[in-house]
Design a protein around this motif. Sequence first.
Motif, PDB file in Angstrom:
ATOM      1  N   PHE A  32       0.841  -1.193   0.000  1.00  0.00           N
ATOM      2  CA  PHE A  32       0.000   0.000   0.000  1.00  0.00           C
ATOM      3  C   PHE A  32       0.879   1.248   0.000  1.00  0.00           C
ATOM      4  CE2 PHE A  32      -4.361  -1.430   1.820  1.00  0.00           C
ATOM      5  CZ  PHE A  32      -4.311  -2.599   1.076  1.00  0.00           C
ATOM      6  N   CYS A  33       2.035   1.180   0.666  1.00  0.00           N
ATOM      7  CA  CYS A  33       2.919   2.341   0.811  1.00  0.00           C
ATOM      8  C   CYS A  33       3.312   2.920  -0.546  1.00  0.00           C
ATOM      9  CB  CYS A  33       4.178   1.958   1.581  1.00  0.00           C
ATOM     10  SG  CYS A  33       3.887   1.426   3.287  1.00  0.00           S
ATOM     11  N   GLN A  34       3.741   2.057  -1.467  1.00  0.00           N
ATOM     12  CA  GLN A  34       4.145   2.539  -2.785  1.00  0.00           C
ATOM     13  C   GLN A  34       2.976   3.192  -3.504  1.00  0.00           C
ATOM     14  OE1 GLN A  34       7.319   2.554  -4.391  1.00  0.00           O
ATOM     15  NE2 GLN A  34       6.075   3.949  -5.610  1.00  0.00           N
ATOM     16  N   ARG A  35       1.807   2.657  -3.337  1.00  0.00           N
ATOM     17  CA  ARG A  35       0.629   3.219  -4.006  1.00  0.00           C
ATOM     18  C   ARG A  35       0.268   4.587  -3.441  1.00  0.00           C
ATOM     19  NH1 ARG A  35       0.832  -1.854  -5.028  1.00  0.00           N
ATOM     20  NH2 ARG A  35      -0.312  -2.804  -6.775  1.00  0.00           N
ATOM     21  N   VAL A  36       0.503   4.796  -2.157  1.00  0.00           N
ATOM     22  CA  VAL A  36       0.286   6.125  -1.574  1.00  0.00           C
ATOM     23  C   VAL A  36       1.317   7.109  -2.122  1.00  0.00           C
ATOM     24  CG1 VAL A  36       0.400   7.461   0.564  1.00  0.00           C
ATOM     25  CG2 VAL A  36      -0.834   5.290   0.519  1.00  0.00           C
ATOM     26  N   ILE A  37       2.570   6.685  -2.186  1.00  0.00           N
ATOM     27  CA  ILE A  37       3.646   7.559  -2.641  1.00  0.00           C
ATOM     28  C   ILE A  37       3.424   8.026  -4.074  1.00  0.00           C
ATOM     29  CG2 ILE A  37       6.101   7.604  -3.292  1.00  0.00           C
ATOM     30  CD1 ILE A  37       5.661   7.974  -0.343  1.00  0.00           C
ATOM     31  N   LEU A  46      -3.179   5.437  -4.413  1.00  0.00           N
ATOM     32  CA  LEU A  46      -4.031   5.176  -3.248  1.00  0.00           C
ATOM     33  C   LEU A  46      -4.108   6.439  -2.409  1.00  0.00           C
ATOM     34  CD1 LEU A  46      -5.543   2.865  -1.695  1.00  0.00           C
ATOM     35  CD2 LEU A  46      -3.439   2.541  -0.383  1.00  0.00           C
ATOM     36  N   PRO A  47      -5.301   6.870  -1.987  1.00  0.00           N
ATOM     37  CA  PRO A  47      -5.414   8.066  -1.141  1.00  0.00           C
ATOM     38  C   PRO A  47      -4.662   7.885   0.177  1.00  0.00           C
ATOM     39  CG  PRO A  47      -7.562   7.399  -1.999  1.00  0.00           C
ATOM     40  CD  PRO A  47      -6.620   6.281  -2.301  1.00  0.00           C
ATOM     41  N   ARG A  48      -4.217   8.992   0.729  1.00  0.00           N
ATOM     42  CA  ARG A  48      -3.501   8.933   2.009  1.00  0.00           C
ATOM     43  C   ARG A  48      -4.441   8.640   3.172  1.00  0.00           C
ATOM     44  NH1 ARG A  48      -1.733  14.138   2.722  1.00  0.00           N
ATOM     45  NH2 ARG A  48      -2.842  14.808   0.860  1.00  0.00           N
ATOM     46  N   PRO A  74     -12.985   2.022  -5.270  1.00  0.00           N
ATOM     47  CA  PRO A  74     -13.260   1.501  -6.614  1.00  0.00           C
ATOM     48  C   PRO A  74     -12.135   0.602  -7.124  1.00  0.00           C
ATOM     49  CG  PRO A  74     -13.701   3.865  -6.495  1.00  0.00           C
ATOM     50  CD  PRO A  74     -13.019   3.492  -5.222  1.00  0.00           C
ATOM     51  N   THR A  75     -10.911   0.854  -6.625  1.00  0.00           N
ATOM     52  CA  THR A  75      -9.749   0.078  -7.068  1.00  0.00           C
ATOM     53  C   THR A  75      -9.403  -1.049  -6.094  1.00  0.00           C
ATOM     54  OG1 THR A  75      -8.273   1.652  -5.949  1.00  0.00           O
ATOM     55  CG2 THR A  75      -8.767   2.051  -8.284  1.00  0.00           C
ATOM     56  N   THR A 105       1.534   8.455   4.996  1.00  0.00           N
ATOM     57  CA  THR A 105       2.165   9.667   4.493  1.00  0.00           C
ATOM     58  C   THR A 105       3.655   9.421   4.342  1.00  0.00           C
ATOM     59  OG1 THR A 105       2.261  12.080   4.799  1.00  0.00           O
ATOM     60  CG2 THR A 105       2.672  10.720   6.743  1.00  0.00           C
ATOM     61  N   PRO A 106       4.292  10.024   3.343  1.00  0.00           N
ATOM     62  CA  PRO A 106       5.727   9.800   3.156  1.00  0.00           C
ATOM     63  C   PRO A 106       6.561  10.485   4.229  1.00  0.00           C
ATOM     64  CG  PRO A 106       4.913  11.365   1.542  1.00  0.00           C
ATOM     65  CD  PRO A 106       3.710  10.830   2.246  1.00  0.00           C
ATOM     66  N   ILE A 107       7.723   9.911   4.501  1.00  0.00           N
ATOM     67  CA  ILE A 107       8.736  10.516   5.368  1.00  0.00           C
ATOM     68  C   ILE A 107       9.818  11.067   4.444  1.00  0.00           C
ATOM     69  CG2 ILE A 107      10.456  10.109   7.168  1.00  0.00           C
ATOM     70  CD1 ILE A 107       8.682   7.719   8.073  1.00  0.00           C
ATOM     71  N   VAL A 108       9.916  12.393   4.336  1.00  0.00           N
ATOM     72  CA  VAL A 108      10.837  13.039   3.409  1.00  0.00           C
ATOM     73  C   VAL A 108      11.985  13.668   4.183  1.00  0.00           C
ATOM     74  CG1 VAL A 108      11.078  14.754   1.574  1.00  0.00           C
ATOM     75  CG2 VAL A 108       8.940  13.481   1.812  1.00  0.00           C
ATOM     76  N   LEU A 109      13.212  13.328   3.817  1.00  0.00           N
ATOM     77  CA  LEU A 109      14.399  13.815   4.509  1.00  0.00           C
ATOM     78  C   LEU A 109      14.840  15.169   3.961  1.00  0.00           C
ATOM     79  CD1 LEU A 109      16.436  10.480   4.735  1.00  0.00           C
ATOM     80  CD2 LEU A 109      14.724  11.403   6.332  1.00  0.00           C
ATOM     81  N   ASN A 110      15.849  15.760   4.606  1.00  0.00           N
ATOM     82  CA  ASN A 110      16.314  17.088   4.221  1.00  0.00           C
ATOM     83  C   ASN A 110      16.809  17.159   2.783  1.00  0.00           C
ATOM     84  OD1 ASN A 110      15.744  18.299   6.656  1.00  0.00           O
ATOM     85  ND2 ASN A 110      17.814  18.089   7.478  1.00  0.00           N
TER      86      ASN A 110
END
Length: 230
Positions: A122-127, A131-133, A142-143, A160-165
């Motif tokens: 599911f994580c990749q699909r959110v990124i 897939l909705p967050r 629907p999917t 939600t993604p964890i984005v680094l500096n």
Amino acid sequence: MPCLQEVFRAKCESHAGSTARRTLSNCAQIYNRPMVFHDPDYAADAFEVKISELLVATPEASDALIDESVSEVLRLLREHLKMDVVFVSEFADGRRVFRRVDTGPDARVIEPGQSSPLEESFCQRVIDGRLPRLVQDVAALPTFGELPPTAFPVGAHLSTPIVLNDGRVYGTLCCFSFAANEQLTQRDLKKLEMSAQLTAKKINERRAREADKVMADWSLQPQDGSVRKR
């Protein structure tokens, strides 16, 4: 110095394909939005206050506190949102690796250190935006028939993604319940995003300390029989 969004855009645009463009669009929506609540009638709850305090703490004063508090924050997040599982994942070598996990007493369905193919998550699909967050009822999507199978039921799902500096997506912060939950709101998603910011802050600070140590060790290596001056 370029901002996080500019760095992330440059990295994403260097990769061809629709997945990179979907990732850029999805993450930009999250990280272009400030985490400060401007509504004068908005009253932050105890959870939001705690996360905000940790986010603004200086590294020198907060390292020990953050180390001790991240697990507590995950627990509080899971309990507050009435979820069964919350976890921090890292994307490494095409796999999703569970780094931190907190579950209810009868919901230990994943363990730290376990991993699975990233594309089957599911994580990749959110990124990449497939897939909705925030999903109150996964089965109602629907999917739903296109989602990867899981070894346990997933009713409600937040991610939600964890984005680094440096703009790199480290992984995701996710939580889910076995049953659907129609009470989840955008405010709940914001709490997850604040927790993801805290997680990214901790990872950034740890890596900065590790880099400083490597540089210090390198500068002390003997050169021509003498200790290199710093």
